[in-house]
Design an enzyme around this catalytic site. Structure first.
Site, PDB file in Angstrom:
ATOM      1  N   GLU A  58      35.580  40.494  42.322  1.00 46.63           N
ATOM      2  CA  GLU A  58      36.024  41.374  43.443  1.00 46.63           C
ATOM      3  C   GLU A  58      35.482  42.586  42.559  1.00 46.63           C
ATOM      4  O   GLU A  58      36.506  43.349  41.973  1.00 46.63           O
ATOM      5  CB  GLU A  58      37.587  41.406  43.578  1.00 46.63           C
ATOM      6  CG  GLU A  58      37.549  42.433  44.765  1.00 46.63           C
ATOM      7  CD  GLU A  58      39.065  43.034  45.087  1.00 46.63           C
ATOM      8  OE1 GLU A  58      39.324  43.781  46.069  1.00 46.63           O
ATOM      9  OE2 GLU A  58      39.748  42.919  44.120  1.00 46.63           O
ATOM     10  N   ASP A  61      40.532  39.109  40.767  1.00 42.61           N
ATOM     11  CA  ASP A  61      41.267  39.978  41.661  1.00 42.61           C
ATOM     12  C   ASP A  61      41.028  41.291  41.005  1.00 42.61           C
ATOM     13  O   ASP A  61      41.394  41.145  39.740  1.00 42.61           O
ATOM     14  CB  ASP A  61      42.550  39.610  42.047  1.00 42.61           C
ATOM     15  CG  ASP A  61      43.102  40.632  43.042  1.00 42.61           C
ATOM     16  OD1 ASP A  61      42.640  40.799  44.067  1.00 42.61           O
ATOM     17  OD2 ASP A  61      44.180  41.330  42.604  1.00 42.61           O
TER      18      ASP A  61
HETATM   19  C1  GLC Z   1      42.829  43.123  45.674  1.00 42.34           C
HETATM   20  C2  GLC Z   1      43.042  42.074  46.898  1.00 42.34           C
HETATM   21  C3  GLC Z   1      43.828  42.862  47.616  1.00 42.34           C
HETATM   22  C4  GLC Z   1      45.249  42.986  47.055  1.00 42.34           C
HETATM   23  C5  GLC Z   1      44.987  43.889  45.670  1.00 42.34           C
HETATM   24  C6  GLC Z   1      46.064  43.739  44.793  1.00 42.34           C
HETATM   25  O1  GLC Z   1      42.134  44.226  45.986  1.00 42.34           O
HETATM   26  O2  GLC Z   1      41.936  41.478  47.860  1.00 42.34           O
HETATM   27  O3  GLC Z   1      44.085  42.058  48.896  1.00 42.34           O
HETATM   28  O4  GLC Z   1      46.196  43.767  47.653  1.00 42.34           O
HETATM   29  O5  GLC Z   1      43.884  43.245  45.004  1.00 42.34           O
HETATM   30  O6  GLC Z   1      46.308  42.478  44.396  1.00 42.34           O
END
Ligand code: GLC
Ligand code: MG
Length: 563
Positions: free
Chosen positions: A286, A226
């Protein structure tokens, strides 16, 4: 070119299954290259105990469905103990399962049943921050001398009642929260309940690497990491440059020069990768980037970071534009790395709405399915996209669940719309729960649900199933190279996939007019040929060497030598 062996009779979206191409040794290690990944938002997938929130037993009950869809691995968004401020992205214990989702025993059973069904489990690792309820943070905030004080980012204010600098939280307001107990500020890039970990501290790194080992030993085949671009911030704490205007949350718009995309983030990824390699695991990232060069860096200079950094440049083209997509695919190809394509996730408006034109939405959803599932690269599906789930934004501020939706209402409605319950049947609440679902199901569930679409050979779901099956059975789609053709065509996006003698052409009519075309492969050095349809949507057809493509139709054909 020799003709390839395929069966001949073909209906609208029927495919002929051939045995899986045999895999080389190297292939077996890199199983993730030919896998199809499926993202599950656990709150919304299937509810086994009717409390209105999905759970692990619910997921387990849907393994036959996932198998019939043809996916190989499921990425489960965070299912760890959490106060659920950010619906699990605020983790209070990395080594357990949240009671609303079940128990560790349920998790272990999901892993082993999944394995029997050929489905690996990928967990979501929140590396940048924990919950403010995590015992590390509770200790950290308790005193300046606490054992975990330096596990988070603490700073004095610039002056009394002034945060250390101008950094803005992605979720609104200053990224610094004053804590009266020790009269210092802590840093949080996301919600104040998500304090950033201090990765400069070797103890943090050691603890976090151990978390991954703990799950690998339980049979997890990889992680989705993440928010990897937020791990480090500049220690200079320099103010970010401010651009003009305010964002949807009413904050200054900043160039996030000093608190995002720090080069040191790559060091963390390398260390996580070393551990992953000990277990033969895969790391998905991500990875939001401004350009393809920065995306390329996430693979690591020595291919020692992420195997699968997600390509959000492709995912956010947001219009049916052959030239725009061609450019993104070409750029991804030119990196020489293995591409990762997706249309959406739990943070993005559903692809059904982003690409739909309100009159051909289903046709467009099928077109997009054929598209990202026939590219060279690994696709990641977002649950519900395979049945054409629509965004369902809250209608009233008081119904909003995602805190950014409260704060930013009505300009920013939050992310509830793309996180609604999976639509299984025509029954009430789309068969997701007998209770009250945590988010409402949109009325369109009566048409867009697994049960109804399974009966219709031309449904969005049938197209997904058939394309995924074709990916497996057709060598060119399985691991063939990618070659763009008809590169000037503004309406039809087309390309070849080529593996030895096996040549497949994909044609996607991204326009609202009927197009016909006679492709020519002289540039590829191919002699006379004929086109043999493998899959068609919206009545697309091929006879001899001519294709007819109705509005928003997709066609996959074998290009067969014609001696
Ligand atoms: C990433 C996740 C999102 C979350 C953020 C903080 O972007 O995909 O859903 O709110 O991280 O953890
Ligand atoms: Mg439940």
């Amino acid at each position: 070119m020799r003709p390839t062996i395929t069966a001949s009779c073909l209906f609208a979206v029927t495919v002929i299954l051939l045995p899986r191409p045999t895999q080389s040794k190297e292939d077996a290690n890199e199983w993730w290259k030919h896998a199809v990944f499926y993202e599950i938002y656990p709150r919304s997938f299937a509810d086994s105990d009717d409390d209105g929130v999905g759970d692990l037993k619910g997921i387990e009950s849907k393994l036959p469905y996932l198998r019939s869809l043809g996916v190989d691995a499921m990425w489960i968004a965070p299912c760890f103990p959490s106060p659920q401020v950010d619906f699990g992205y605020d983790v209070s214990n990395y080594e357990d399962i949240a009671p609303i989702y079940g128990t560790l025993a349920d998790f272990d059973r999901l892993v082993s049943r999944g394995k029997q069904a050929g489905l690996g489990v990928i967990l979501d690792f929140v590396v940048n921050h924990t919950s403010d309820h995590h015992p590390w943070f509770l200790d950290s905030r308790s005193s300046p001398d606490a054992q975990h004080r330096d596990w988070y980012v603490w700073q004095d204010g610039r002056s009394p009642r002034q945060p250390p600098n101008n950094w803005v939280s992605l979720f609104g307001g200053s990224a610094w929260m004053y804590d009266a107990q020790t009269a210092q500020y802590y840093y949080h890039y996301f919600y104040p309940q998500q304090p950033d970990l201090n990765w400069r501290n070797p103890a943090v790194e050691a603890a976090m690497l151990d978390v991954t080992r703990w799950w690998y030993r339980r049979g997890v085949v990889g992680f989705r990491l993440d928010a990897v671009d937020t791990i480090f911030e500049s220690s200079s704490l320099t103010d970010n440059p401010v651009l003009s205007g305010l964002n949807k949350l009413g904050d200054l718009i900043e160039l996030e020069k000093y608190n995002r995309r720090d080069p040191q983030n790559h060091k963390v990824l390398q260390r996580l990768r070393r551990v992953a390699d000990e277990f033969g695991a895969v790391l998905i990232g991500e990875t939001w980037t401004e350009d393809i060069q920065s995306l390329k860096q996430y693979y690591g200079d020595r291919d020692d970071e992420l195997q699968l950094p997600m390509n959000f440049l492709f995912a956010t083209v947001n219009r049916l534009s052959p030239p725009a997509f061609r450019a993104q695919i070409a750029a991804a190809q030119e990196t020489g790395k293995w591409p990762v394509y997706l249309l959406g996730n739990h943070d993005m408006v559903r692809s059904y709405d982003r690409y739909g034109d309100r009159s051909h939405d289903d046709a467009i959803a099928k077109l997009m399915a054929v598209f990202y599932l026939t590219l060279r690269g690994t696709p990641i599906l977002y649950y519900g996209d395979e049945i054409g789930m629509q965004n369902n934004d809250p209608k009233r501020r008081e119904d909003v669940k995602d805190p950014i939706g409260f704060r930013g209402w009505p300009k920013e409605k939050g992310r509830d719309g793309e996180r609604t319950p999976m639509q299984w049947t025509e029954a009430e609440n789309a068969g997701f729960t007998q209770g009250r679902p945590w988010l409402p199901v949109p009325p369109s569930y009566r048409r867009h649900n697994v049960e109804t679409e399974s009966r219709d050979p031309a449904s969005i779901l049938s197209v997904y199933r058939n394309v995924i099956a074709l990916r497996r059975s057709t060598p060119a789609l399985h691991d063939g190279r990618y070659e763009a053709i008809n590169k000037e065509d503004p309406h039809v996006l087309s390309y070849l996939r080529i593996s030895g003698d096996d040549v497949v052409m994909v044609a996607l009519n991204m326009s609202s007019t009927r197009r016909s075309m006679r492709p020519d492969f002289r540039e590829q050095g191919l002699g006379p040929f004929r086109l043999k349809p493998l899959l068609a949507t919206q009545g697309a057809s091929a006879t001899g060497s001519t294709m007819v493509l109705p509005p928003f139709s997709a066609l996959i054909v074998h290009v067969v030598g014609n001696p």
